[in-house]
Design a protein around this motif. Structure first.
Motif, short mmCIF file in Angstrom:
data_model
loop_
_atom_site.label_atom_id
_atom_site.label_comp_id
_atom_site.label_asym_id
_atom_site.label_seq_id
_atom_site.Cartn_x
_atom_site.Cartn_y
_atom_site.Cartn_z
N LEU A 53 9.97 43.63 10.58
CA LEU A 53 9.55 44.39 9.41
C LEU A 53 10.57 44.22 8.28
O LEU A 53 11.77 44.14 8.52
N LYS A 54 10.07 44.18 7.07
CA LYS A 54 10.95 44.06 5.92
C LYS A 54 11.49 45.43 5.54
O LYS A 54 10.81 46.45 5.68
N GLU A 55 12.70 45.44 5.05
CA GLU A 55 13.34 46.67 4.61
C GLU A 55 12.64 47.20 3.36
O GLU A 55 12.29 46.43 2.46
N ILE A 56 12.44 48.51 3.31
CA ILE A 56 11.82 49.14 2.14
C ILE A 56 12.91 49.37 1.10
O ILE A 56 13.89 50.05 1.37
N LYS A 57 12.72 48.80 -0.09
CA LYS A 57 13.73 48.93 -1.14
C LYS A 57 13.28 49.87 -2.25
O LYS A 57 14.05 50.16 -3.14
N ASP A 58 12.06 50.36 -2.17
CA ASP A 58 11.53 51.25 -3.19
C ASP A 58 11.69 52.70 -2.71
O ASP A 58 11.03 53.12 -1.77
N PRO A 59 12.57 53.47 -3.35
CA PRO A 59 12.82 54.86 -2.93
C PRO A 59 11.55 55.73 -2.96
O PRO A 59 11.37 56.58 -2.10
N ALA A 60 10.68 55.51 -3.93
CA ALA A 60 9.45 56.31 -4.03
C ALA A 60 8.53 56.02 -2.83
O ALA A 60 7.95 56.94 -2.25
N LEU A 61 8.42 54.76 -2.47
CA LEU A 61 7.60 54.37 -1.33
C LEU A 61 8.20 54.90 -0.02
O LEU A 61 7.49 55.40 0.85
N GLU A 62 9.50 54.83 0.07
CA GLU A 62 10.18 55.34 1.27
C GLU A 62 9.95 56.84 1.41
O GLU A 62 9.71 57.34 2.52
N LYS A 63 9.95 57.56 0.30
CA LYS A 63 9.72 59.01 0.32
C LYS A 63 8.28 59.31 0.78
O LYS A 63 8.04 60.22 1.56
N LYS A 64 7.32 58.51 0.31
CA LYS A 64 5.92 58.69 0.71
C LYS A 64 5.74 58.43 2.21
O LYS A 64 5.02 59.16 2.89
N LEU A 65 6.41 57.39 2.71
CA LEU A 65 6.32 57.08 4.13
C LEU A 65 6.95 58.18 4.98
O LEU A 65 6.45 58.50 6.07
N GLU A 66 8.02 58.75 4.52
CA GLU A 66 8.64 59.87 5.23
C GLU A 66 7.69 61.07 5.28
O GLU A 66 7.62 61.78 6.27
N LYS A 67 6.94 61.28 4.19
CA LYS A 67 5.97 62.37 4.15
C LYS A 67 4.85 62.14 5.17
O LYS A 67 4.45 63.05 5.89
N VAL A 68 4.37 60.90 5.26
CA VAL A 68 3.35 60.56 6.25
C VAL A 68 3.91 60.76 7.65
O VAL A 68 3.25 61.30 8.54
#
Length: 109
Positions: free
Chosen positions: A3-18
């Motif tokens: 898996l590729k590292e997530i570099k977008d903080p907004a996307l990382e926050k959304k994934l944490e919410k999921v």
């Protein structure tokens, strides 16, 4: 492929919410359960050919990923027929197989 590292903080926050709202609360997305139900509904079983029941690896050197391949076979398929899906030679020279609990299966099981 990893898996590729997530570099977008907004996307990382959304994934944490999921992760919090779905994965933690419900134990998963339910996709695996839906696949299992669909396979059972059509009367098939998943078969994972492995060389070692201990490591669940199909490779002698155990560098391959565990449970890398899966065959769907109709209920009533014999172990010899499953061996034939893997290799014609395996079907021809088949002696026995072991299931997930270690029990030896004959060719007609």
């Amino acid at each position: 492929e990893s898996l590729k590292e997530i570099k977008d903080p907004a996307l990382e926050k959304k994934l944490e919410k999921v992760k919090d709202l779905v994965m933690f609360r419900y134990g998963g997305t339910g996709v695996a359960d839906a696949i299992k139900l669909a396979i059972n509904k059509i009367g098939y079983y998943p078969v994972y050919p492995v060389q070692s029941i201990k490591t669940l690896s199909a490779a002698k050197d155990e560098k391959q990923t565990a449970l890398e391949e899966c065959f769907l076979v109709p209920k009533g398929t014999t172990v010899r027929e499953v061996a034939g899906k893997i290799s014609r030679d395996m079907e021809r020279f088949f002696k026995a197989a072991k299931n997930s609990d270690g029990r030896t299966l004959g060719e007609d099981e």
